[in-house]
Structure formats: C-alpha cells, structure tokens
Design a protein around this motif. Structure first.
Motif, short mmCIF file in Angstrom:
data_model
loop_
_atom_site.label_atom_id
_atom_site.label_comp_id
_atom_site.label_asym_id
_atom_site.label_seq_id
_atom_site.Cartn_x
_atom_site.Cartn_y
_atom_site.Cartn_z
N GLU A 141 0.04 -8.98 -4.86
CA GLU A 141 0.92 -8.08 -4.12
C GLU A 141 2.22 -7.79 -4.87
O GLU A 141 2.64 -6.64 -4.98
CB GLU A 141 1.23 -8.65 -2.74
CG GLU A 141 0.01 -8.71 -1.84
CD GLU A 141 0.26 -9.45 -0.55
OE1 GLU A 141 -0.20 -8.97 0.50
OE2 GLU A 141 0.94 -10.51 -0.58
N LYS A 142 2.83 -8.83 -5.37
CA LYS A 142 4.10 -8.65 -6.09
C LYS A 142 3.91 -7.79 -7.34
O LYS A 142 4.75 -6.93 -7.64
CB LYS A 142 4.68 -10.01 -6.47
CG LYS A 142 5.98 -9.92 -7.22
CD LYS A 142 6.47 -11.28 -7.63
CE LYS A 142 7.54 -11.15 -8.69
NZ LYS A 142 7.76 -12.37 -9.42
N VAL A 143 2.82 -8.01 -8.05
CA VAL A 143 2.55 -7.23 -9.27
C VAL A 143 2.39 -5.75 -8.92
O VAL A 143 2.99 -4.88 -9.58
CB VAL A 143 1.31 -7.76 -10.00
CG1 VAL A 143 0.88 -6.84 -11.13
CG2 VAL A 143 1.56 -9.17 -10.53
N LEU A 144 1.61 -5.46 -7.87
CA LEU A 144 1.45 -4.07 -7.45
C LEU A 144 2.79 -3.49 -7.00
O LEU A 144 3.12 -2.34 -7.30
CB LEU A 144 0.43 -3.96 -6.33
CG LEU A 144 -1.04 -4.21 -6.70
CD1 LEU A 144 -1.92 -4.15 -5.46
CD2 LEU A 144 -1.52 -3.22 -7.75
N ASP A 145 3.56 -4.27 -6.27
CA ASP A 145 4.86 -3.82 -5.78
C ASP A 145 5.81 -3.51 -6.93
O ASP A 145 6.50 -2.49 -6.92
CB ASP A 145 5.45 -4.89 -4.86
CG ASP A 145 6.53 -4.37 -3.94
OD1 ASP A 145 6.61 -3.14 -3.74
OD2 ASP A 145 7.28 -5.19 -3.39
N PHE B 242 1.98 -0.80 -4.63
CA PHE B 242 1.53 -1.58 -3.48
C PHE B 242 1.27 -0.68 -2.27
O PHE B 242 0.24 -0.81 -1.60
CB PHE B 242 2.54 -2.68 -3.16
CG PHE B 242 2.05 -3.73 -2.20
CD1 PHE B 242 0.74 -4.16 -2.19
CD2 PHE B 242 2.94 -4.31 -1.30
CE1 PHE B 242 0.30 -5.13 -1.31
CE2 PHE B 242 2.52 -5.29 -0.41
CZ PHE B 242 1.19 -5.69 -0.41
N SER B 243 2.16 0.26 -2.01
CA SER B 243 1.97 1.18 -0.87
C SER B 243 0.74 2.04 -1.09
O SER B 243 -0.06 2.24 -0.17
CB SER B 243 3.20 2.07 -0.68
OG SER B 243 4.29 1.31 -0.26
N GLU B 244 0.57 2.55 -2.30
CA GLU B 244 -0.62 3.36 -2.60
C GLU B 244 -1.89 2.54 -2.40
O GLU B 244 -2.87 3.02 -1.83
CB GLU B 244 -0.56 3.88 -4.03
CG GLU B 244 -1.77 4.70 -4.43
CD GLU B 244 -1.75 5.15 -5.88
OE1 GLU B 244 -2.82 5.57 -6.37
OE2 GLU B 244 -0.69 5.08 -6.54
N PHE B 245 -1.88 1.29 -2.87
CA PHE B 245 -3.04 0.42 -2.70
C PHE B 245 -3.37 0.26 -1.21
O PHE B 245 -4.52 0.41 -0.81
CB PHE B 245 -2.77 -0.95 -3.34
CG PHE B 245 -3.73 -2.01 -2.90
CD1 PHE B 245 -5.01 -2.07 -3.44
CD2 PHE B 245 -3.37 -2.94 -1.93
CE1 PHE B 245 -5.91 -3.03 -3.01
CE2 PHE B 245 -4.27 -3.90 -1.50
CZ PHE B 245 -5.54 -3.94 -2.05
N LYS B 246 -2.36 -0.06 -0.39
CA LYS B 246 -2.59 -0.28 1.04
C LYS B 246 -3.10 0.99 1.71
O LYS B 246 -4.02 0.93 2.54
CB LYS B 246 -1.32 -0.79 1.71
CG LYS B 246 -0.93 -2.19 1.27
CD LYS B 246 0.24 -2.76 2.05
CE LYS B 246 1.53 -2.10 1.72
NZ LYS B 246 2.70 -2.77 2.36
N GLY C 209 -11.13 -4.35 -7.33
CA GLY C 209 -11.64 -3.13 -7.95
C GLY C 209 -10.75 -1.93 -7.66
O GLY C 209 -10.44 -1.13 -8.55
N LEU C 210 -10.33 -1.81 -6.40
CA LEU C 210 -9.43 -0.73 -6.03
C LEU C 210 -8.09 -0.87 -6.74
O LEU C 210 -7.54 0.11 -7.27
CB LEU C 210 -9.21 -0.71 -4.51
CG LEU C 210 -8.23 0.33 -3.98
CD1 LEU C 210 -8.67 1.75 -4.35
CD2 LEU C 210 -8.08 0.18 -2.47
N ALA C 211 -7.58 -2.08 -6.80
CA ALA C 211 -6.31 -2.31 -7.50
C ALA C 211 -6.43 -1.95 -8.98
O ALA C 211 -5.51 -1.37 -9.56
CB ALA C 211 -5.87 -3.76 -7.33
N LYS C 212 -7.56 -2.27 -9.57
CA LYS C 212 -7.79 -1.95 -10.98
C LYS C 212 -7.84 -0.43 -11.20
O LYS C 212 -7.37 0.06 -12.23
CB LYS C 212 -9.09 -2.61 -11.46
CG LYS C 212 -9.42 -2.42 -12.91
CD LYS C 212 -8.65 -3.36 -13.78
CE LYS C 212 -9.19 -3.31 -15.20
NZ LYS C 212 -8.34 -4.05 -16.12
N GLU C 213 -8.38 0.31 -10.24
CA GLU C 213 -8.36 1.77 -10.34
C GLU C 213 -6.93 2.29 -10.33
O GLU C 213 -6.60 3.23 -11.06
CB GLU C 213 -9.10 2.40 -9.15
CG GLU C 213 -10.59 2.30 -9.19
CD GLU C 213 -11.23 2.90 -7.94
OE1 GLU C 213 -10.60 3.79 -7.30
OE2 GLU C 213 -12.35 2.49 -7.60
#
Length: 166
Positions: A74-78, A83-87, A114-118
């Motif tokens: 979560e922190k890495v995406l943020d 992170f918002s786009e992922f959610k 997988g979604l996060a990797k996209e």
C-alpha cells in the motif's frame, strides 16, 4: 499575562503568534485504548510498537492488521500516487472494496498483485507476495521512528501528529 508562580510570562504577541499558527496548522490525532487494540499474539516486548505502528497505518488509510501489506504494498503504491487508482480499478473491474474486503489481499493475492503490476510495472511482485504472506517486516523502534519522520516531513512545517493513548 502571568502564567505561573515561577514568574514566567507570555506576551500578547506570543499568544497572537500561537493563535495564527493554530489557524494554519494541520494536526492529525490518533486516539487509541491499548486494551482494545492489543493483539494477543504480539510478543510482549513489542506490544507498544506493534500497536502504534498499526494505528499509524490505519490513520494513513493502510491495512492495520498486516504491517507487511501496508509497508511493502500500500505504501509503495501510495508513494507512486497509484494507490487510489489501484483501489478504484479493483472495485470497478473486480467488485472488491479494498477498505471493506480486507481479506482480498490474501485470498486473491495473485489478482491483487497482478492489477498492481499493471498499474506500476516496476513492482517486484514476487518479493512483495513473499513479504505479505509471511508478514515479513522487521519491527524495530528505529524503523518506526524513520517511518514517522518521513511521513511528518512530507506533511510540511505546520503539521503535527499526536498519539493519545489510554
């Protein structure tokens, strides 16, 4: 203005300066009751650290149960502003609400990663998967202090974070 028996005084200009700072300050508070948030599986000598870190993650909108998930995913995406786009994509494409469906990170880990990797192609999802599944995170006071320090510095000079513990 006299404020104590020791002779200390506060000037009107100091009160005005404080009032001005309070008008522009951003203050977050984390209020917790230790008895209601302690994980009985925590090692006794890490209980306070564990609780404070989990509540800090909750305040940031991260998972407060699995610290490795919060720190390495979560922190890495943020930090990459994804992170918002992922959610949003997780909910719109797969029907999972990240905040409500907390078990999806484990039960659907391949889908989640997988979604996060996209969204962030540079993610090392094999390493992240191992850390999440094994809850692999070094819980040290020093690491938590670094985490707090980095977070607070990002917020600016007028930011304060207050932990209120009962």
């Amino acid at each position: 203005l006299q404020v104590s028996d020791s002779g200390s005084t506060v000037s009107i200009s100091e009160v005005k300066d404080l009032a001005h700072w309070l008008s522009v300050a951003h203050i977050d508070t984390i209020l917790l009751n230790m008895g209601s948030v302690v994980d009985e599986n925590s090692e006794i000598n890490r209980t306070f650290l564990d609780v404070f870190w989990k509540e800090f993650n909750r305040m940031r909108g991260y998972n407060k149960i699995n610290l490795a998930l919060a720190q390495y995913f979560e922190k890495v995406l943020d930090e990459k502003n994804k992170f918002s786009e992922f959610k949003q994509r997780l909910e719109s494409e797969y029907g999972f609400d990240w905040g409500r469906d907390t078990d999806v990170a484990i039960t659907e880990i391949d889908l989640v990663l997988g979604l996060a990797k996209e969204i962030v192609p540079s993610l090392s999802i094999d390493i992240i998967r191992d850390r999440i599944v094994n809850r692999d995170i070094p819980l040290t006071v020093e690491l938590f202090a670094e985490e707090l320090d980095a977070f607070i510095k990002k917020q600016g000079d007028n930011y304060r974070l207050i932990f209120l513990v009962d």
